[in-house]
Structures are given as structure tokens and as C-alpha cells.
Design an enzyme around this catalytic site. Sequence first.
Site, PDB file in Angstrom:
ATOM      1  N   CYS A 233      -3.331  51.326  24.893  1.00  0.00           N
ATOM      2  CA  CYS A 233      -3.386  50.019  24.182  1.00  0.00           C
ATOM      3  C   CYS A 233      -2.143  49.281  24.883  1.00  0.00           C
ATOM      4  O   CYS A 233      -0.810  49.684  24.545  1.00  0.00           O
ATOM      5  CB  CYS A 233      -3.299  50.415  22.982  1.00  0.00           C
ATOM      6  SG  CYS A 233      -4.812  51.605  22.273  1.00  0.00           S
TER       7      CYS A 233
ATOM      8  N   HIS B 269      -2.605  56.868  22.918  1.00  0.00           N
ATOM      9  CA  HIS B 269      -1.580  56.407  21.686  1.00  0.00           C
ATOM     10  C   HIS B 269      -0.450  56.042  22.003  1.00  0.00           C
ATOM     11  O   HIS B 269       0.782  56.504  22.427  1.00  0.00           O
ATOM     12  CB  HIS B 269      -1.206  56.668  20.208  1.00  0.00           C
ATOM     13  CG  HIS B 269      -2.838  56.289  19.035  1.00  0.00           C
ATOM     14  ND1 HIS B 269      -2.847  55.412  18.529  1.00  0.00           N
ATOM     15  CD2 HIS B 269      -3.302  58.331  18.448  1.00  0.00           C
ATOM     16  CE1 HIS B 269      -4.090  56.320  17.815  1.00  0.00           C
ATOM     17  NE2 HIS B 269      -4.508  57.426  18.331  1.00  0.00           N
TER      18      HIS B 269
ATOM     19  N   ARG C  50      -5.687  46.631  27.502  1.00  0.00           N
ATOM     20  CA  ARG C  50      -5.428  48.571  27.828  1.00  0.00           C
ATOM     21  C   ARG C  50      -4.162  47.981  29.471  1.00  0.00           C
ATOM     22  O   ARG C  50      -4.667  47.318  30.187  1.00  0.00           O
ATOM     23  CB  ARG C  50      -6.611  49.546  28.715  1.00  0.00           C
ATOM     24  CG  ARG C  50      -7.724  49.216  27.234  1.00  0.00           C
ATOM     25  CD  ARG C  50      -7.266  49.754  25.996  1.00  0.00           C
ATOM     26  NE  ARG C  50      -8.230  50.679  25.413  1.00  0.00           N
ATOM     27  CZ  ARG C  50      -8.421  49.992  24.227  1.00  0.00           C
ATOM     28  NH1 ARG C  50      -7.392  48.969  24.364  1.00  0.00           N
ATOM     29  NH2 ARG C  50      -9.017  50.231  23.234  1.00  0.00           N
TER      30      ARG C  50
END
Length: 246
Positions: free
Chosen positions: A214, A145, A223
Site C-alpha cells: 500500500c 502489508h 500501490r
Amino acid sequence: MSVRWIIRTFSELCLTVGSLIVLFVVYVLFWTGVRADSAMDGELGKLAERWATGPVAAASPAPGGPSQDGSTSPGAGDAQDDGPPPQPAYRDGEPFAVMYIPRFGGDWAKPVLEGTATGTLQKGLGHYDGTARLGATGNFAVAGHRRTYGDPFKDFPRLRPGDAVVISDGTTWFTYRIDKRPYRTSPGDIGVIDPVPRASGYDGPGRYLTLTTCEPEWGHSHRLIAWAHLDATEPVAGGRPSALRS
């Protein structure tokens, strides 16, 4: 029905909605981080206990001769495999390594778990199923993340060529070196985790690492990708690797 009653009711609704939004933001920015930090500490604790109480299977050795500090320094595109004995498969959702990235801070250390399911990425970084094992020929690909759930890759855009990414499986330190600045692409571009990653600049088989997260920082429309090659291996028994001592 008076105008005053309508205005008062609308104001109360606005206050309620506003309070809910504030609570949601607090949950996203704070509470998910608290839970993720606790979960990651738990996974790190699992690994420490496992490595302290039982033998760890040897990892795939890297090719190349030993350097002056006793490490092994393979070439980025070396395709030669030493044919180690088969190793136990990584277990889905279970931790098997710890990653350190000095660029992100001296105390940055995150567990690496098998798989990239939502629940797995809430407890640490996730190894893409089907990509290479740690240290093996191919592409060892890992997701994390950018924001929420502990913000493990919050500083991802700071990565620069030459930066070290050190990963331990309990028996060996694997030091990878970043080869280029983070690359921006679409979520559907799965070629970035191919054995020879698309757009990486690598022209043949080697021992590679791909990191994904991300983009933008608070979104997921794209990405960010970082690629590295295996630069050195050192036994855990010899203490912290040189990349973590500088």
C-alpha cells in the site's frame, strides 16, 4: 439544566472518546503487530516442520548453465521452459515458501502463503492466485502489508535496483534481483501482475517477481510495485545462497 452540568457532561464524553481513540491506536500499532508476528512465526514453524519431516517436491528448474558457485543464472527475458513434471497446486491460505530481503535487515524472513485474502495477509505475505509459480516462467506476484499486521513491507521504498529477494521452497533457493525503484500506481492497475508486467520495462516473457504493497505508508489510496527477474537458483542442500552470505 445548568451550564455547569452541560460542560461537565461534554468533558466526560470527550475523555471517553479520547480514551477509545488511544486504545484503537494501540490496537492498530501494537496489538495487531504482536498477533501478526506470532502468526508469522507459526507459519514459519509449519514450513520448518514440513521440510524436516518429509520430501519437498522439486520446483521448476531455471534455464541456463551453472555458474562457478553451482547456481543457475537465467536471463531476465529467457522464455524457454524446461517442461518439468506438474507440481501440486498451492493450497489456499497455506504457506509454501519463505522470503528473505537483505535490504530490510539480516533477520527479515516472512512466510509466503497462497492467496491474498484479508486473513491470509494477517499471517504473512500472499501469493496472487493465478500468477506464476515460484521460479517458473511468468510473473510470481506477492502482496504484503506496508503497515499493521507486522509491518512486513514497512521499508518497501528503500528497495533499489540490484537488491536481492531470496525465496526458498524447502528444496531450492531462488534469488531474484530488483530491476528498478518502486513504482507508484492505482489499486485498479492489475496489469502490474501480468505475465509480462505492464510498465515494468520487460519486453518479453521471463521469470519475474512482482511485489506489491500500500501507498502512502498509512493509507491505501495507491500501490507501490517492485519488479525483479530471476537471477540464480541454488539447492538448499548446499547451504545458504550467496545473496544471503554477503
